[in-house]
Design an enzyme around this catalytic site. Sequence first.
Site, PDB file in Angstrom:
ATOM      1  N   LYS A  76       0.791  -1.185  -0.080  1.00 26.06           N
ATOM      2  CA  LYS A  76       0.140   0.051   0.030  1.00 26.06           C
ATOM      3  C   LYS A  76       0.866   1.342  -0.143  1.00 26.06           C
ATOM      4  CE  LYS A  76      -3.765   2.182   2.589  1.00 26.06           C
ATOM      5  NZ  LYS A  76      -4.656   2.162   3.596  1.00 26.06           N
ATOM      6  N   SER A 151      -9.215   3.317   2.661  1.00 26.95           N
ATOM      7  CA  SER A 151      -8.099   3.612   1.643  1.00 26.95           C
ATOM      8  C   SER A 151      -7.213   2.721   1.417  1.00 26.95           C
ATOM      9  CB  SER A 151      -7.302   4.498   2.746  1.00 26.95           C
ATOM     10  OG  SER A 151      -6.507   4.280   3.570  1.00 26.95           O
ATOM     11  N   SER A 175     -10.287   1.428   6.653  1.00 26.48           N
ATOM     12  CA  SER A 175      -9.518   1.460   5.655  1.00 26.48           C
ATOM     13  C   SER A 175      -9.370   0.052   5.094  1.00 26.48           C
ATOM     14  CB  SER A 175      -8.262   2.414   5.596  1.00 26.48           C
ATOM     15  OG  SER A 175      -8.760   3.832   5.546  1.00 26.48           O
TER      16      SER A 175
END
Length: 476
Positions: A76, A151, A175
């Site tokens: 990520k 996210s 997220s």
Amino acid sequence: MDILDCDALDLSTLLEARELSAVELMRATLERITAVNGDVNAIVALRDGDRLLEEARAMDQTERRGWLHGIPVAVKDLAHVEGIVSSMGSPLQARKVATQDSVFVERMRRAGALFIGKTNTPEFGLGSHTFNEVYGATKNPYDMTRSAGGSSGGAAAALATRMVCVADGSDMMGSLRNPAAWNNVYGFRPSFGRVPADPEGEVFLQQMSTNGPMGRSPADIAALLEVMTGWDIRQPHGLLPQMFLDRIRTNVNGLRIGWLSDWGGAYPMEAGVLDTCESALGVFEQLGCEVVELPAPFEAAKLWNAWCTLRSWSIAGTLSPLHANLASRGQLKEEAIWEIERGKALSAMAVHRASVVRSDWFRRAVELFADVDILMMPSAQVWPFAVGDRYPKEIAGRTMDTYHRWMEIVVPVSLLGLPCMSIPAGFGPNGLPMGMQLIGPPRGDLRVLQIAQAWHEATNWPGKHPPRPAHSLRLH
């Protein structure tokens, strides 16, 4: 069967037995990325393919490091991978190349992971919709006109489309959970301190966000968690390493599940979300669990106000230097500016009062777990929305007064740092996926993983219902 449909642990077994080479797996991965990523936009900062194949070839010729040996992984884009751009979705960092690995990334590297690039994320991880000015928006592989969530939206979409077999994410306000729900995969928010953050900046007071694993099975998540977990001596908070995988399969017959639904009506829900989740509860009853519907255990407004205070305070503490500089301020997204300015205006006593509410909620939650083994509620309040929208402005006729109010249902978990897995709950009449939160007691990570694994073995939603791009491509 397409080799990329295999779970990460199955691929690891094939690699160890030399029935599959790291080169073959890397070549298949790169072909899948070429075929799918142009539409989905989940993998960013992709490294040179020839170089990756060279590294895979070297893996085939060296001693096995760990269970991730030779497995392609994309990290990520909020974490650092040495030699790869760490943009965090911000134009301010679009050319910033990491000089060292984040703590958990270094542990994954030691276990043999081959880092191919990054997964997309919103700017500084703010908002549960993955779009930014550096790489653009990540699309939902089940409907390319819709959001993949965030996210960790890039990670979830990459998992769903088989561009990676296991992934990391992070979770402050859902997220790991929201994108997992919207992409028909699993996302695990571990207990706070289970996976260390990087030892930089303020490390004593900020206890809001955590890194964690994502996958297409809880067993894969347990295996990756074992790699990521463990106290870092450079930080004051943390938990000692713990083994999960060898105990993940257990009999869940007789367990009591507390269903929190929409928190007594406090959280507005888009039509069909509750119906899909409540229908899925029947599987737990078939497994021998008792499902008990619970009233709202705490005043939702108090939780929300405490959360907004602590979140803005935390974000302002991190991003204020960018806001103080007029040049960099002009490149921040409006939601970041709103959080920073709100946080800077808070008094110390306002933060204290919010923490008192959090403490009261913690004591109440402990009481709940004296009566039930696990708590459950939906992972999101809405279905994946249009990819061109910033965020939902209303739900079921109720106006959303902030950019993140539509994800209020994740706040009770985030405030306390409880272990929580988003599990696939099935699909609505619109053909879109939804998930449910499995919420464990403090430090109850193993219990959550065990119940999630029992659910997975009974349903296997990720395996049985891949998105069309993954289902239609056959790589040989």
